[in-house]
Design an enzyme around this catalytic site. Structure first.
Site, short mmCIF file in Angstrom:
data_model
loop_
_atom_site.label_atom_id
_atom_site.label_comp_id
_atom_site.label_asym_id
_atom_site.label_seq_id
_atom_site.Cartn_x
_atom_site.Cartn_y
_atom_site.Cartn_z
N CYS A 214 6.80 -2.88 1.24
CA CYS A 214 6.79 -2.37 -0.13
C CYS A 214 8.25 -2.18 -0.49
O CYS A 214 8.90 -1.28 0.02
CB CYS A 214 6.03 -1.05 -0.25
SG CYS A 214 6.12 -0.40 -1.93
N CYS B 42 8.89 1.35 -2.52
CA CYS B 42 8.63 2.67 -1.92
C CYS B 42 7.87 2.50 -0.62
O CYS B 42 8.44 2.01 0.34
CB CYS B 42 7.92 3.59 -2.90
SG CYS B 42 6.52 2.85 -3.73
N SER B 43 6.62 2.87 -0.57
CA SER B 43 5.92 2.84 0.72
C SER B 43 4.43 2.57 0.54
O SER B 43 3.62 3.06 1.30
CB SER B 43 6.11 4.19 1.43
OG SER B 43 5.67 5.23 0.58
#
Ligand code: FE
Length: 202
Positions: free
Chosen positions: A103, A106-107
């Site tokens: 990603c 972000c996550s």
């Protein structure tokens, strides 16, 4: 690619930290217990769900077809429900193609099947370099991908999550579905490892 996080508060990490320190300060939670809980979801419970999905796909070609066509509804057959509006896309490794999930912003992570993301998945170097130099990143994970193998990088968003379906290891023909699931690691389902008969620490 659209990276829509409007459903999240402005800085959830900060809010979580504030809540955690308040709870610890008031003596309502033990920080070690919290760490243990997170560790469990990161390493044990979470990725075991994905491992069962992979093992089922290896032994049941009809399930595999459904999984590749619509990941979200196929995992719900095994009792793993996706929450919210994200779609799960399953990317199959083949002798000619290796898939890697990241990603970049972000996550975002397929948590119904993998649990909580590892720290390195959220790190800036992984997020930037996985796209620019996937072969180099994989080499650092100890995974050498031949030049004749295409590497496809999947950039997750809050709406699209990705799970790698690793190749079933050679020599695993006699193993049961449970034994196969035990070989499947979290990293193999992110694409930073392969599944081997020996399993691995990852
Ligand atoms: Fe994200």
């Amino acid at each position: 690619m659209d990276h829509d996080h409007q459903e999240l508060p402005s800085d959830p990490a900060l809010r979580v930290m504030a809540l955690e320190s308040l709870l610890v300060e008031k003596g309502l939670v033990d920080p070690a217990a919290l760490d243990a809980l997170i560790d469990t979801y990161e390493h044990k419970i979470g990725p075991r769900n994905g491992a069962r999905v992979v093992a089922r796909a290896w032994v049941d070609p009809e399930f595999k077809k459904r999984l590749l066509a619509d990941g979200g509804s196929a995992i719900s057959e095994l009792g793993y429900a996706s929450q919210g509006r994200e779609h799960l896309v399953v990317a199959e490794n083949t002798p000619g193609r290796h898939n890697l999930v990241v990603c970049t912003l972000c996550s975002c992570y397929p948590w119904p099947v993998l649990g909580l993301p590892p720290v390195w998945y959220k790190s800036a170097p992984y997020r930037s370099r996985a796209v620019i130099d996937p072969r180099g990143v994989l080499r650092e994970f100890g995974l050498e991908i031949g030049e004749d193998v295409e590497i496809r990088v999947w950039d997750s968003t809050s709406e699209m999550r990705y799970l790698v379906l690793p190749e079933r290891p050679a020599g695993s023909e006699g193993l049961s579905e449970d034994e196969l699931a035990a070989l499947v690691t979290r990293d193999a389902m992110i694409g930073t490892a392969k599944v081997t008969l020996a399993g691995s620490a990852r």
